[in-house]
Scaffold this motif. Structure first.
Motif, PDB file in Angstrom:
ATOM      1  N   TYR A   5     -30.045 -10.635 -51.132  1.00 24.67           N
ATOM      2  CA  TYR A   5     -29.355 -10.733 -49.846  1.00 24.67           C
ATOM      3  C   TYR A   5     -28.349 -11.886 -49.942  1.00 24.67           C
ATOM      4  CZ  TYR A   5     -33.195  -7.879 -48.053  1.00 24.67           C
ATOM      5  OH  TYR A   5     -34.097  -6.882 -47.835  1.00 24.67           O
ATOM      6  N   TYR A   6     -27.247 -11.773 -49.227  1.00 23.87           N
ATOM      7  CA  TYR A   6     -26.237 -12.820 -49.272  1.00 23.87           C
ATOM      8  C   TYR A   6     -25.613 -12.987 -47.895  1.00 23.87           C
ATOM      9  CZ  TYR A   6     -22.784  -9.001 -49.461  1.00 23.87           C
ATOM     10  OH  TYR A   6     -22.038  -7.896 -49.166  1.00 23.87           O
ATOM     11  N   VAL A   7     -24.963 -14.152 -47.687  1.00 17.86           N
ATOM     12  CA  VAL A   7     -24.265 -14.471 -46.442  1.00 17.86           C
ATOM     13  C   VAL A   7     -22.777 -14.387 -46.713  1.00 17.86           C
ATOM     14  CG1 VAL A   7     -23.846 -16.223 -44.674  1.00 17.86           C
ATOM     15  CG2 VAL A   7     -26.128 -15.957 -45.663  1.00 17.86           C
ATOM     16  N   ASP A   8     -22.077 -13.518 -45.970  1.00 16.82           N
ATOM     17  CA  ASP A   8     -20.652 -13.331 -46.217  1.00 16.82           C
ATOM     18  C   ASP A   8     -19.831 -14.404 -45.520  1.00 16.82           C
ATOM     19  OD1 ASP A   8     -20.674 -12.681 -43.554  1.00 16.82           O
ATOM     20  OD2 ASP A   8     -20.468 -10.523 -43.865  1.00 16.82           O
ATOM     21  N   ALA A   9     -18.505 -14.262 -45.577  1.00 18.52           N
ATOM     22  CA  ALA A   9     -17.611 -15.278 -45.017  1.00 18.52           C
ATOM     23  C   ALA A   9     -17.730 -15.383 -43.511  1.00 18.52           C
ATOM     24  CB  ALA A   9     -16.158 -14.970 -45.406  1.00 18.52           C
ATOM     25  N   GLN A  10     -18.223 -14.336 -42.837  1.00 18.56           N
ATOM     26  CA  GLN A  10     -18.405 -14.359 -41.384  1.00 18.56           C
ATOM     27  C   GLN A  10     -19.801 -14.826 -40.977  1.00 18.56           C
ATOM     28  OE1 GLN A  10     -16.892 -11.624 -42.970  1.00 18.56           O
ATOM     29  NE2 GLN A  10     -14.914 -12.563 -42.454  1.00 18.56           N
ATOM     30  N   GLN A  11     -20.551 -15.421 -41.937  1.00 15.35           N
ATOM     31  CA  GLN A  11     -21.896 -15.932 -41.677  1.00 15.35           C
ATOM     32  C   GLN A  11     -22.851 -14.826 -41.266  1.00 15.35           C
ATOM     33  OE1 GLN A  11     -22.926 -19.070 -42.286  1.00 15.35           O
ATOM     34  NE2 GLN A  11     -20.891 -19.531 -43.058  1.00 15.35           N
ATOM     35  N   GLN A  12     -22.631 -13.618 -41.787  1.00 12.15           N
ATOM     36  CA  GLN A  12     -23.514 -12.503 -41.513  1.00 12.15           C
ATOM     37  C   GLN A  12     -24.371 -12.231 -42.752  1.00 12.15           C
ATOM     38  OE1 GLN A  12     -23.868 -10.886 -38.682  1.00 12.15           O
ATOM     39  NE2 GLN A  12     -22.251 -11.926 -37.558  1.00 12.15           N
ATOM     40  N   ARG A  13     -25.652 -11.968 -42.529  1.00 13.75           N
ATOM     41  CA  ARG A  13     -26.527 -11.660 -43.650  1.00 13.75           C
ATOM     42  C   ARG A  13     -26.303 -10.211 -44.078  1.00 13.75           C
ATOM     43  NH1 ARG A  13     -32.943 -11.935 -42.862  1.00 13.75           N
ATOM     44  NH2 ARG A  13     -32.476 -10.016 -41.737  1.00 13.75           N
ATOM     45  N   GLN A  14     -26.113  -9.989 -45.370  1.00 15.14           N
ATOM     46  CA  GLN A  14     -25.863  -8.665 -45.916  1.00 15.14           C
ATOM     47  C   GLN A  14     -26.910  -8.358 -46.986  1.00 15.14           C
ATOM     48  OE1 GLN A  14     -23.612  -6.851 -44.545  1.00 15.14           O
ATOM     49  NE2 GLN A  14     -22.475  -8.410 -43.396  1.00 15.14           N
ATOM     50  N   GLY A  15     -27.140  -7.074 -47.241  1.00 19.55           N
ATOM     51  CA  GLY A  15     -28.083  -6.671 -48.275  1.00 19.55           C
ATOM     52  C   GLY A  15     -29.088  -5.669 -47.722  1.00 19.55           C
ATOM     53  N   PRO A  16     -29.992  -5.182 -48.566  1.00 24.02           N
ATOM     54  CA  PRO A  16     -30.169  -5.646 -49.944  1.00 24.02           C
ATOM     55  C   PRO A  16     -29.218  -4.976 -50.932  1.00 24.02           C
ATOM     56  CG  PRO A  16     -31.836  -4.031 -49.401  1.00 24.02           C
ATOM     57  CD  PRO A  16     -31.030  -4.226 -48.153  1.00 24.02           C
ATOM     58  N   VAL A  17     -28.858  -5.714 -52.000  1.00 20.67           N
ATOM     59  CA  VAL A  17     -28.061  -5.187 -53.107  1.00 20.67           C
ATOM     60  C   VAL A  17     -28.705  -5.650 -54.403  1.00 20.67           C
ATOM     61  CG1 VAL A  17     -25.929  -5.148 -51.752  1.00 20.67           C
ATOM     62  CG2 VAL A  17     -26.530  -7.185 -53.054  1.00 20.67           C
ATOM     63  N   ASP A  18     -28.330  -4.996 -55.496  1.00 19.87           N
ATOM     64  CA  ASP A  18     -28.890  -5.411 -56.779  1.00 19.87           C
ATOM     65  C   ASP A  18     -28.060  -6.537 -57.371  1.00 19.87           C
ATOM     66  OD1 ASP A  18     -26.592  -4.178 -57.620  1.00 19.87           O
ATOM     67  OD2 ASP A  18     -27.588  -2.392 -58.405  1.00 19.87           O
ATOM     68  N   GLY A  19     -28.535  -7.084 -58.494  1.00 18.35           N
ATOM     69  CA  GLY A  19     -27.856  -8.213 -59.109  1.00 18.35           C
ATOM     70  C   GLY A  19     -26.466  -7.872 -59.594  1.00 18.35           C
ATOM     71  N   ALA A  20     -26.263  -6.657 -60.085  1.00 15.03           N
ATOM     72  CA  ALA A  20     -24.944  -6.264 -60.559  1.00 15.03           C
ATOM     73  C   ALA A  20     -23.938  -6.245 -59.419  1.00 15.03           C
ATOM     74  CB  ALA A  20     -25.026  -4.892 -61.232  1.00 15.03           C
ATOM     75  N   ALA A  21     -24.386  -5.803 -58.241  1.00 16.82           N
ATOM     76  CA  ALA A  21     -23.485  -5.790 -57.087  1.00 16.82           C
ATOM     77  C   ALA A  21     -23.098  -7.201 -56.673  1.00 16.82           C
ATOM     78  CB  ALA A  21     -24.145  -5.055 -55.923  1.00 16.82           C
ATOM     79  N   VAL A  22     -24.039  -8.140 -56.752  1.00 19.56           N
ATOM     80  CA  VAL A  22     -23.717  -9.534 -56.438  1.00 19.56           C
ATOM     81  C   VAL A  22     -22.671 -10.073 -57.401  1.00 19.56           C
ATOM     82  CG1 VAL A  22     -24.648 -11.865 -56.265  1.00 19.56           C
ATOM     83  CG2 VAL A  22     -25.974  -9.951 -55.410  1.00 19.56           C
ATOM     84  N   ALA A  23     -22.829  -9.747 -58.690  1.00 15.50           N
ATOM     85  CA  ALA A  23     -21.855 -10.193 -59.686  1.00 15.50           C
ATOM     86  C   ALA A  23     -20.478  -9.592 -59.410  1.00 15.50           C
ATOM     87  CB  ALA A  23     -22.334  -9.815 -61.086  1.00 15.50           C
ATOM     88  N   ASP A  24     -20.437  -8.308 -59.032  1.00 19.71           N
ATOM     89  CA  ASP A  24     -19.153  -7.678 -58.720  1.00 19.71           C
ATOM     90  C   ASP A  24     -18.499  -8.334 -57.506  1.00 19.71           C
ATOM     91  OD1 ASP A  24     -19.520  -5.965 -60.826  1.00 19.71           O
ATOM     92  OD2 ASP A  24     -20.381  -4.342 -59.601  1.00 19.71           O
ATOM     93  N   LEU A  25     -19.304  -8.680 -56.487  1.00 15.64           N
ATOM     94  CA  LEU A  25     -18.755  -9.342 -55.305  1.00 15.64           C
ATOM     95  C   LEU A  25     -18.169 -10.707 -55.657  1.00 15.64           C
ATOM     96  CD1 LEU A  25     -21.551  -8.456 -52.718  1.00 15.64           C
ATOM     97  CD2 LEU A  25     -19.213  -7.599 -52.728  1.00 15.64           C
ATOM     98  N   PHE A  26     -18.807 -11.406 -56.596  1.00 22.92           N
ATOM     99  CA  PHE A  26     -18.286 -12.709 -57.011  1.00 22.92           C
ATOM    100  C   PHE A  26     -16.963 -12.544 -57.755  1.00 22.92           C
ATOM    101  CE2 PHE A  26     -17.927 -15.932 -60.371  1.00 22.92           C
ATOM    102  CZ  PHE A  26     -17.804 -17.065 -59.592  1.00 22.92           C
ATOM    103  N   ARG A  27     -16.904 -11.550 -58.662  1.00 21.50           N
ATOM    104  CA  ARG A  27     -15.665 -11.345 -59.418  1.00 21.50           C
ATOM    105  C   ARG A  27     -14.530 -10.885 -58.503  1.00 21.50           C
ATOM    106  NH1 ARG A  27     -19.502  -8.521 -62.633  1.00 21.50           N
ATOM    107  NH2 ARG A  27     -20.301  -9.816 -64.345  1.00 21.50           N
ATOM    108  N   ALA A  28     -14.883 -10.157 -57.434  1.00 22.54           N
ATOM    109  CA  ALA A  28     -13.850  -9.682 -56.515  1.00 22.54           C
ATOM    110  C   ALA A  28     -13.392 -10.761 -55.544  1.00 22.54           C
ATOM    111  CB  ALA A  28     -14.377  -8.479 -55.731  1.00 22.54           C
ATOM    112  N   GLY A  29     -14.066 -11.906 -55.538  1.00 23.16           N
ATOM    113  CA  GLY A  29     -13.685 -12.986 -54.642  1.00 23.16           C
ATOM    114  C   GLY A  29     -14.369 -12.949 -53.292  1.00 23.16           C
TER     115      GLY A  29
END
Length: 329
Positions: A5-29
């Motif tokens: 689970y992660y907190v986006d730029a709007q302070q909203q909790r998002q998820g669940p996602v797998d680890g690969a999706a988290v890595a893709d979100l980081f690479r996408a900014g």
């Protein structure tokens, strides 16, 4: 597969996602090094940079840009006048060079707000109660948290108020309802009772409207506070009126108090009348992820001790009744 689970730029909790999706979100900014993430088994939310090895994220900064090449100095044209003679005259002079413009490179800046290691900063001149942040999840205080807070307030506020009222009553010659009860006279004392309610209303209004508190001692111990429905703090007059609405909720066979267990935002009758909410102390702040839905250790301990106290009083009352009955035979 581990779910994140992660907190986006709007302070909203998002998820669940797998680890690969988290890595893709980081690479996408979408996520930064300081973005908060969590998975089952972790005690609390943490920055993405702290779990990068687990997610196999490459957080190595990009290589520094190559050094800028300074401009090649240019030779200034020489416009010396030549003598007007019949023969050629050759003159030699040292060439003059224009000074190269200084090469300036911008100093690297670090946004402390994005770094999980940045020290906290105090805003100079800011008011004690910061403007509410309406984005994010809000945890409302349930019925049992309110009960635990009321038990604590019964001792932290009720006992001091009773002592003050007894002193004032003695000075003004009103007598004491406690003493009257022991002597067999009428225990109801109108002046003492009215003063007790008014003084309690003033104390509760002050605690609920004070910047930096927004809660009575019991609510502070449980970790909840009273605010308007838009997250703003309540005024002293609203807090004063809310106390009398609270008494009305109790007089209606406590139905107004039980409403907090069934309404959508856990509001009692007095909350609906006064446009207030009882929420987690981190609600309507810049750190909504620190809110907790569970009761908490303090709440559980207070409820257990309060239950034992009620049972003890009930047992003592029954024993006293049997003792009086046996003495009357």
């Amino acid at each position: 597969m581990t779910e994140w689970y992660y907190v986006d730029a709007q302070q909203q909790r998002q998820g669940p996602v797998d680890g690969a999706a988290v890595a893709d979100l980081f690479r996408a900014g979408t996520l930064t090094r300081a973005s908060l993430v969590w998975r089952e088994g972790m005690e609390q939310w943490t920055a993405l940079v702290n779990v990068a090895p687990e997610l196999r994220l490459d957080l190595t900064p990009p290589p520094a840009p190559s050094a800028e090449v300074a401009e090649v100095p240019t030779v200034a044209a020489v416009n010396d006048e030549r003598p007007l003679t019949g023969r050629a005259v050759f003159t030699a002079s040292e060439p003059t060079y224009a000074a190269p413009a200084p090469v300036t490179r911008p100093e690297p800046t670090i946004a402390t707000g994005d770094s999980p290691y940045a020290a906290p900063r105090a805003e100079v001149g800011a008011r004690a109660y910061a403007a509410p942040v309406n984005e994010g999840h809000v945890v409302y205080a349930g019925f049992w948290k309110r009960v635990a807070a009321s038990i604590i307030d019964g001792f932290a506020i009720g006992i001091p108020v009773a002592i003050i009222v007894a002193i004032v009553g003695g000075v003004l010659g009103w007598g004491s309802s406690f003493t009257a009860g022991l002597t067999g006279a009428s225990a109801f004392n109108p002046g003492e009772t009215l003063l007790s309610y008014v003084l309690s209303a003033l104390v509760f209004a002050w605690f609920h409207s004070s910047e930096g508190l927004l809660a009575t001692p019991g609510k502070l111990a449980i970790g909840i506070k009273v605010v308007r429905t838009d997250g703003e703090k309540i005024s002293f007059l609203r807090g004063f009126g809310r106390y009398w609405a609270y008494l009305l909720s109790a007089l209606l066979l406590c139905i107004g108090l039980l409403m907090a267990a069934f309404t959508g935002r856990k509001q009692g009758l007095h909350d609906l009348m006064c446009d207030t909410l009882v929420v987690d102390k981190w609600a309507f702040t810049s750190q909504p992820e620190r809110q907790r839905d569970e009761l908490g250790t303090v709440t559980v301990v207070v409820l257990v001790l309060g239950g034992l106290l009620i049972v003890g009083v009930f047992v003592v009352a029954i024993a006293a009744g049997f003792a009086l009955a046996s003495m009357g035979r």
